[in-house]
Design an enzyme around this catalytic site. Structure first.
Site, PDB file in Angstrom:
ATOM      1  N   ASN A 202       0.975 -10.029   6.408  1.00 60.37           N
ATOM      2  CA  ASN A 202       0.872  -8.610   6.020  1.00 60.37           C
ATOM      3  C   ASN A 202       1.146  -7.662   7.190  1.00 60.37           C
ATOM      4  O   ASN A 202       0.899  -6.470   7.091  1.00 60.37           O
ATOM      5  CB  ASN A 202      -0.510  -8.327   5.401  1.00 60.37           C
ATOM      6  N   TYR A 204       3.231  -5.329   9.743  1.00 60.62           N
ATOM      7  CA  TYR A 204       4.403  -4.469   9.533  1.00 60.62           C
ATOM      8  C   TYR A 204       4.473  -3.351  10.550  1.00 60.62           C
ATOM      9  O   TYR A 204       3.500  -3.075  11.264  1.00 60.62           O
ATOM     10  CB  TYR A 204       4.375  -3.845   8.128  1.00 60.62           C
ATOM     11  N   GLU A 206       5.695   0.581   9.986  1.00 58.26           N
ATOM     12  CA  GLU A 206       6.084   1.415   8.851  1.00 58.26           C
ATOM     13  C   GLU A 206       6.261   2.873   9.251  1.00 58.26           C
ATOM     14  O   GLU A 206       5.422   3.451   9.931  1.00 58.26           O
ATOM     15  CB  GLU A 206       4.995   1.303   7.774  1.00 58.26           C
ATOM     16  N   GLY A 373      -4.418   0.392   6.156  1.00 56.20           N
ATOM     17  CA  GLY A 373      -3.066  -0.002   5.798  1.00 56.20           C
ATOM     18  C   GLY A 373      -2.987  -0.376   4.332  1.00 56.20           C
ATOM     19  O   GLY A 373      -3.823  -1.107   3.827  1.00 56.20           O
ATOM     20  N   SER A 375      -0.642  -1.973   1.019  1.00 56.62           N
ATOM     21  CA  SER A 375       0.272  -3.102   0.890  1.00 56.62           C
ATOM     22  C   SER A 375       1.694  -2.556   0.901  1.00 56.62           C
ATOM     23  O   SER A 375       1.906  -1.337   0.838  1.00 56.62           O
ATOM     24  CB  SER A 375      -0.010  -3.857  -0.408  1.00 56.62           C
ATOM     25  N   HIS A 399     -10.526  -2.084   5.342  1.00 60.44           N
ATOM     26  CA  HIS A 399      -9.391  -2.160   6.259  1.00 60.44           C
ATOM     27  C   HIS A 399      -8.046  -2.113   5.555  1.00 60.44           C
ATOM     28  O   HIS A 399      -7.018  -1.984   6.206  1.00 60.44           O
ATOM     29  CB  HIS A 399      -9.478  -3.424   7.114  1.00 60.44           C
ATOM     30  N   ALA A 401      -5.998  -2.800   1.351  1.00 59.26           N
ATOM     31  CA  ALA A 401      -6.147  -2.925  -0.093  1.00 59.26           C
ATOM     32  C   ALA A 401      -6.943  -4.185  -0.428  1.00 59.26           C
ATOM     33  O   ALA A 401      -7.769  -4.200  -1.328  1.00 59.26           O
ATOM     34  CB  ALA A 401      -4.777  -2.970  -0.753  1.00 59.26           C
TER      35      ALA A 401
END
Length: 476
Positions: A202, A204, A206, A373, A375, A399, A401
Site C-alpha cells: 500500500n 505510494y 501521491e 492515507g 486507498s 491511519h 482506510a
DNA sequence: ATGTAC
C-alpha cells in the site's frame, strides 16, 4: 462480527469487559456498521492483547482496525515497565515506522493540468517503486550507522532536504535511543541499496488536490487551501524493518517461557520492557524508526528534484511526517497520576492535542497534524490532534482506510490494467511496476475511508481538517 | 509489509 458481544459505551465506543485472562477491557471505536463489518479476528486479537503483562487502561482498536499479525492493525496498547509491562515485535508491526509525510506546494492544481503526465513521468523515473526496488544511494558501514542513529537528521546532513524540514517530523527527525549494534548484518545487507525507495503493497507517492476544508482556522495553520496541490509519501523502513521484526519475533517466541509470559497466540510474542531482550528490541526498533524517517526524507528530496524540473520556482515545505507502526515512551495520565508508558501503535497514528510539548511551535495551539492515507483512487484526510484523545486512546487515531479484503482475494477479483484505465477516466494517473500490486490495492478492497475518518472525528480521537483527492499516484 | 518461504 457479532455486535452483541460488546457493551456500547457511547455513540462510537464499544467495550468488551475483562474475562478469562484479560487484565483490562478491550475497546473498539466504530459505529454499528463498521463494527459489524469488522473481522471477528479483531475481537480475538484485541482480547488477546488485553491479557499481556503490564497493559494499562485498555487494549484499543481504531475504526480502521483489521486482522493483523498478533495485534490487529489499527491497534493501540500501552504498557507500564514498572508493572511487568512488555514490548512486542508483532505489536509494532513488520514495517517499523511506516508512515505518511505530506508536502505543501503552494501551487494551484489548475497550474498542474498541462504538466500532469510530465510530472507523473518525472516522479516515476526519480523515485524507485516496487518489491526489492533499489536506489542510487549505497550505504557503507559508517553511513549505515549514521542513518540508523540519525534518521532524517542524517539524511539532511548528506544533502537530502532542508533544515526547516526537521521540526515538522515526529522526534524532530531523529529517534533517540537507537542502538545500531542490535541491527544484524543481514538487516543491513537488505537495506544498503534501498534508501529512498517506496517499496510495495500500500505504499505510494501521491500528488493530491485539497478538495474540501472542514476547519478553516486549522487548515490555515497547516497551510492548506482548497485546490492547492500537495504531495504525500507513504512508506516505511523497507527490508531493514522487516528483518528486525522477523529476528526479534523469533527470539521473543523462544524466550517467553523464560520470562514466564503466557502467550494466548505465538504471534503476540513479547519480552518484558526491563529485560535485556526487550531493551535490545527497543534499540533496534528505534534504529528502524530512523531508517523510515531517513527514507521519507530522501524521497522528499527526490520529489523536490522531480517537481523542480517542471516548476523550478516553487518550494515544497513539509506539512508534517507521522509514523504509524511504533512503540514509543510517552507520558500519560492514568487515574490522575502521570506515568511513563510504552505505547504500541500498530496501524495507528499518534495524535497529540493542542499544547503538547513535543509539537512544533507552529502547531502547538491547534494540535498535531494527523495524516490519513486513503486507498488508491480514494480520498486522503488531514486531521488534527485533540485534547480529549488523551483520554480516549493515549492520543491516537486511525491511519488509513483499513483493508476490507485480503490481497489474494483482491488480486482474483480485479485486474490491474482495468483499474488503471478506470482511474485514468476519472482523471487519476497511476504509475506502477506491478499490475498485480495495483489489483491488490483496488479501492474496493478497502473500507470507506470517509466513514472511518468520520468515526475518528466523532469519537474525538482527532478532528477533521481537510480532504485530499488523488491526481497522480506512484504505486509500489 | 517483505529478496511475497529458508
Amino acid at each position: 462480527m457479532d455486535t452483541s458481544q460488546f457493551i456500547q459505551r457511547d455513540e462510537t465506543c464499544w467495550e468488551i469487559q475483562p474475562k478469562g485472562a484479560m487484565r483490562v477491557p478491550a475497546i473498539i471505536y466504530a459505529d454499528a456498521q463498521l463494527l459489524q463489518d469488522m473481522d471477528q479476528k479483531v475481537y480475538e486479537q484485541l482480547t488477546n492483547v488485553a491479557t499481556l503483562p503490564g497493559i494499562v487502561e485498555a487494549a484499543y482498536a481504531m475504526p480502521d482496525a483489521h486482522w493483523g499479525y498478533g495485534f490487529p492493525i489499527g491497534g493501540v496498547a500501552a504498557f507500564d515497565p514498572d508493572q511487568g509491562g512488555v514490548v512486542s515485535a508483532g505489536g509494532v508491526g513488520f514495517d517499523i515506522s511506516c508512515g505518511v509525510r505530506t508536502l505543501l506546494t503552494g501551487l494551484n492544481i489548475a497550474e498542474l493540468q498541462p504538466h500532469k503526465q510530465a510530472l507523473a513521468d518525472a516522479l516515476y523515473r526519480k523515485v524507485p517503486a516496487g518489491v526489492g526496488s533499489k536506489g542510487k544511494i549505497h550505504l557503507n558501514h559508517k553511513a549505515m550507522h549514521g542513518m540508523l542513529t540519525g534518521g532524517a537528521q542524517w539524511a539532511l546532513d548528506q544533502g537530502y532536504g532542508e533544515p526547516q524540514d526537521l521540526e515538522r517530523i515526529e522526534e524532530h527527525g531523529c529517534m533517540a535511543g537507537a542502538e545500531s549494534h542490535y541491527v544484524t548484518p543481514r538487516a543491513r545487507e537488505r537495506q544498503k541499496d534501498e534508501m529512498g525507495t517506496l517499496g510495495s503493497g500500500n505504499h505510494y507517492l501521491e500528488v493530491q488536490r485539497v478538495a474540501e476544508i472542514f476547519d478553516q482556522n486549522v487548515a490555515k495553520t497547516f497551510g492548506l487551501r482548497v485546490d492547492d496541490m500537495v504531495i504525500s509519501i507513504h512508506c516505511g523502513s523497507r527490508g531493514l524493518g522487516h528483518q528486525i521484526g522477523t529476528e526479534f519475533l523469533k527470539e521473543m517466541v523462544m524466550s517467553a517461557a523464560q520470562y514466564q509470559i503466557v502467550l494466548p497466540d505465538r504471534e503476540l510474542a513479547c519480552a518484558p520492557l526491563n529485560s535485556p531482550l526487550g531493551k535490545h528490541y527497543l534499540g533496534a526498533m528505534r534504529a528502524g524508526i530512523n531508517c523510515a524517517l531517513a527514507n521519507r526524507q530522501i524521497i522528499t528530496h527526490l520529489t523536490r528534484q522531480a517537481v523542480a524540473t517542471l516548476f523550478p520556482n516553487i518550494h515544497l515545505g513539509l506539512l508534517y511526517d507521522v509514523s504509524h507502526n511504533t512503540c514509543k515512551l510517552e507520558q500519560h495520565m492514568i487515574d490522575g497520576q502521570r506515568k511513563s508508558l510504552f505505547v504500541h501503535r500498530k496501524g495507528a497514528t499518534r495524535a497529540f492535542g493542542p499544547g503538547h510539548p513535543d509539537l512544533p511551535t507552529v502547531y502547538k495551539e491547534v494540535g498535531q497534524p494527523v495524516l490519513i492515507g486513503g486507498s488508491m483512487g480514494t480520498s486522503s484526510y488531514v486531521l488534527c490532534g485533540t485534547k480529549e484523545s488523551e483520554q480516549r486512546a493515549f492520543s491516537s487515531a486511525c491511519h488509513g482506510a483499513g483493508r476490507a479484503m485480503s490481497r489474494t482475494q483482491a488480486s482474483k477479483q480485479w485486474q490491474g490494467r482495468t483499474l488503471v484505465d478506470k482511474l485514468a477516466a476519472q482523471g487519476i494517473i497511476i504509475r506502477s511496476p506491478s499490475m498485480r500490486g495495483v489489483a491488490e490495492e483496488a479501492p474496493l478492497a478497502y473500507k470507506d475511508v470517509g466513514a472511518v475518518v468520520d468515526i475518528a472525528d466523532r469519537a474525538g480521537l482527532a478532528r477533521k481538517v481537510a480532504r485530499l483527492e488523488p491526481v497522480i499516484c506512484i504505486k509500489g
